[in-house]
Scaffold this motif. Structure first.
Motif, PDB file in Angstrom:
ATOM      1  N   UNK A 288      65.477  90.379  63.080  1.00 31.11           N
ATOM      2  CA  UNK A 288      64.510  90.526  64.165  1.00 31.11           C
ATOM      3  C   UNK A 288      65.210  90.488  65.518  1.00 31.11           C
ATOM      4  N   UNK A 289      66.070  89.504  65.728  1.00 23.43           N
ATOM      5  CA  UNK A 289      66.755  89.362  67.018  1.00 23.43           C
ATOM      6  C   UNK A 289      67.650  90.569  67.281  1.00 23.43           C
ATOM      7  N   UNK A 290      68.390  91.005  66.268  1.00 24.31           N
ATOM      8  CA  UNK A 290      69.274  92.155  66.446  1.00 24.31           C
ATOM      9  C   UNK A 290      68.481  93.421  66.761  1.00 24.31           C
ATOM     10  N   UNK A 291      67.376  93.633  66.059  1.00 25.90           N
ATOM     11  CA  UNK A 291      66.550  94.811  66.295  1.00 25.90           C
ATOM     12  C   UNK A 291      65.923  94.774  67.684  1.00 25.90           C
ATOM     13  N   UNK A 292      65.484  93.594  68.090  1.00 20.21           N
ATOM     14  CA  UNK A 292      64.873  93.469  69.416  1.00 20.21           C
ATOM     15  C   UNK A 292      65.903  93.722  70.513  1.00 20.21           C
ATOM     16  N   UNK A 293      67.084  93.150  70.355  1.00 22.10           N
ATOM     17  CA  UNK A 293      68.142  93.372  71.346  1.00 22.10           C
ATOM     18  C   UNK A 293      68.526  94.843  71.414  1.00 22.10           C
ATOM     19  N   UNK A 294      68.590  95.502  70.262  1.00 22.53           N
ATOM     20  CA  UNK A 294      68.957  96.912  70.238  1.00 22.53           C
ATOM     21  C   UNK A 294      67.926  97.769  70.980  1.00 22.53           C
ATOM     22  N   UNK A 295      66.664  97.400  70.898  1.00 19.60           N
ATOM     23  CA  UNK A 295      65.601  98.190  71.518  1.00 19.60           C
ATOM     24  C   UNK A 295      65.392  97.847  72.986  1.00 19.60           C
ATOM     25  N   UNK A 296      65.409  96.545  73.313  1.00 17.02           N
ATOM     26  CA  UNK A 296      65.009  96.117  74.653  1.00 17.02           C
ATOM     27  C   UNK A 296      66.149  95.563  75.507  1.00 17.02           C
ATOM     28  N   UNK A 297      67.303  95.282  74.907  1.00 15.84           N
ATOM     29  CA  UNK A 297      68.447  94.829  75.687  1.00 15.84           C
ATOM     30  C   UNK A 297      68.463  93.351  76.002  1.00 15.84           C
ATOM     31  N   UNK A 298      67.581  92.566  75.393  1.00 14.10           N
ATOM     32  CA  UNK A 298      67.591  91.107  75.590  1.00 14.10           C
ATOM     33  C   UNK A 298      67.065  90.434  74.333  1.00 14.10           C
ATOM     34  N   UNK A 299      67.319  89.131  74.237  1.00 12.51           N
ATOM     35  CA  UNK A 299      66.872  88.383  73.058  1.00 12.51           C
ATOM     36  C   UNK A 299      65.361  88.124  73.143  1.00 12.51           C
ATOM     37  N   UNK A 300      64.668  88.132  72.010  1.00 16.11           N
ATOM     38  CA  UNK A 300      63.243  87.808  72.011  1.00 16.11           C
ATOM     39  C   UNK A 300      63.031  86.308  72.145  1.00 16.11           C
TER      40      UNK A 300
END
Length: 374
Positions: A288-300
């Motif tokens: 989840x964290x890796x996918x979120x960072x890849x899409x939005x550029x920051x940690x969820x």
């Protein structure tokens, strides 16, 4: 009147394994619509939508649900206003033919929309609202992902009285069901030590008079209870500008890196607590964290997690129930659990309240939220 944002068959690349044939199949079948509500013009509302969007993408990338149907999100702005929330939920249920509504930040909005959801025999998955009454309506198709104010108080009150040990306390709270409940709770906790309490409007942007009165009260601890990070960030800044020397507390479940950015150095030393941090161990959280960072550029953070969980849970429950329209079967599936999510295994109590893990105590240090180890 209301701005609609739609995501159909989303296709942005993610850090997850993707079956190409499953993705193509999901795009060729009738979408399953899930409603998402919240104050989407605010930072906290946008974060919830980001998490929900990522969940829909991940589900669609791996073939959708119910034999290949993609998830489509229909997102409406509630503007932190119960009347707006009621209007958009009515639209979702009667015009968009949605069976599951997710989201929202405000407890007042959630409490207003539950009767509408019940009248249409639909499901509501509340993400952020913390007022206990959200899951005390008696309607058996309401669920809540966040912890409640009462659940937070069990751990955080002990920290305030045993570690912070204030002599005089002030509380500044948004004028909402959540804010007023927080004031009542702190009155019970601190008794005569609570020397000042004031509410502010959900659209208010000038806090100088309120903060001046807080400083004049002689409080050595001020607690802020507000879901809008633009507001509490500016309150922290105003406290610093007026040289408030006491400690600052942002009530559990509210502190967010965006609010810290708004407050700047004024946020350093503020304490809070929450149910999620991105450093939690576990394969699904790492994905989840890796996918979120890849899409939005920051940690969820917690808000993004709850937005993600709401769509993930709704879609997986439909799969388990074998239906996108039989709300009784879908609600029963949600209750069955446990559900694997980035924060671990999620189960629901009889009233639809998610059981959360231990509250993680936090302090702002050098602009960053850090766990308190003692």
């Amino acid at each position: 009147m209301f701005k609609t944002m739609r995501w159909v068959g989303l296709s942005v690349g993610l850090v997850v394994g993707v079956a190409g044939t499953g993705f193509a199949l999901a795009q060729s079948k009738t979408p399953i619509k899930i409603g998402v509500i919240g104050p989407t013009k605010t930072l906290v509302g946008k974060q919830g939508v980001q998490g929900a969007t990522l969940a829909a993408e991940m589900i669609n990338k791996t073939g959708g649900v119910l034999g290949g149907r993609p998830v489509e999100l229909i997102v409406y702005d509630t503007n932190f206003a119960p009347a707006d929330g009621v209007a958009v939920v009515q639209r979702l249920l009667t015009q968009d033919n949605v069976k599951i509504v997710t989201g929202e930040v405000s407890s007042s909005v959630s409490l207003a929309v539950i009767p509408v959801v019940q009248a249409e025999d639909a499901i509501y998955i509340a993400t952020v609202p913390k007022h206990p009454d959200v899951t005390n309506s008696g309607y058996d198709k309401v669920f809540r992902l966040n912890s409640t104010t009462a659940m937070d108080a069990t751990a955080f009150n002990q920290f305030l009285t045993g570690n912070v040990k204030p002599q005089k306390v002030a509380v500044l709270a948004e004028n909402s069901d959540f804010g007023r409940l927080t004031i009542d709770n702190l009155k019970q906790l601190f008794g005569p030590k609570l020397v000042f309490a004031e509410t502010y409007g959900m659209q208010q942007n000038d806090f100088n008079s309120m903060v001046t009165n807080t400083r004049a009260s002689g409080a050595d601890l001020v607690c802020i209870a507000g879901s809008n990070m633009e507001q509490y960030g500016n309150i922290l800044r105003a406290l610093s500008d007026l040289n408030f020397a006491g400690r600052r507390c942002v009530m559990p479940g509210i502190l967010n890196s965006e609010g810290i950015k708004i407050a700047g150095k004024s946020a350093d030393g503020a304490v809070s607590a929450d149910i999620y941090v991105p450093s939690l161990d576990g394969d699904m959280n790492r994905t989840f964290v890796q996918a979120f960072e890849a899409k939005y550029g920051n940690k969820p953070e917690k808000i993004e997690l709850l937005g993600f969980e709401s769509i993930w849970l709704a879609a997986k429950a439909m799969d388990m129930a074998g239906s996108a329209t039989d709300v009784a079967k879908i609600a029963a599936a949600i209750r069955q659990g446990p559900w694997e999510t980035p924060r671990g295994k999620l189960v629901f109590e009889a009233n639809g309240q998610a059981k959360s893990g231990d509250l993680i105590r936090l302090e702002v240090r050098n602009g960053s939220m850090e766990p308190i180890r003692n």
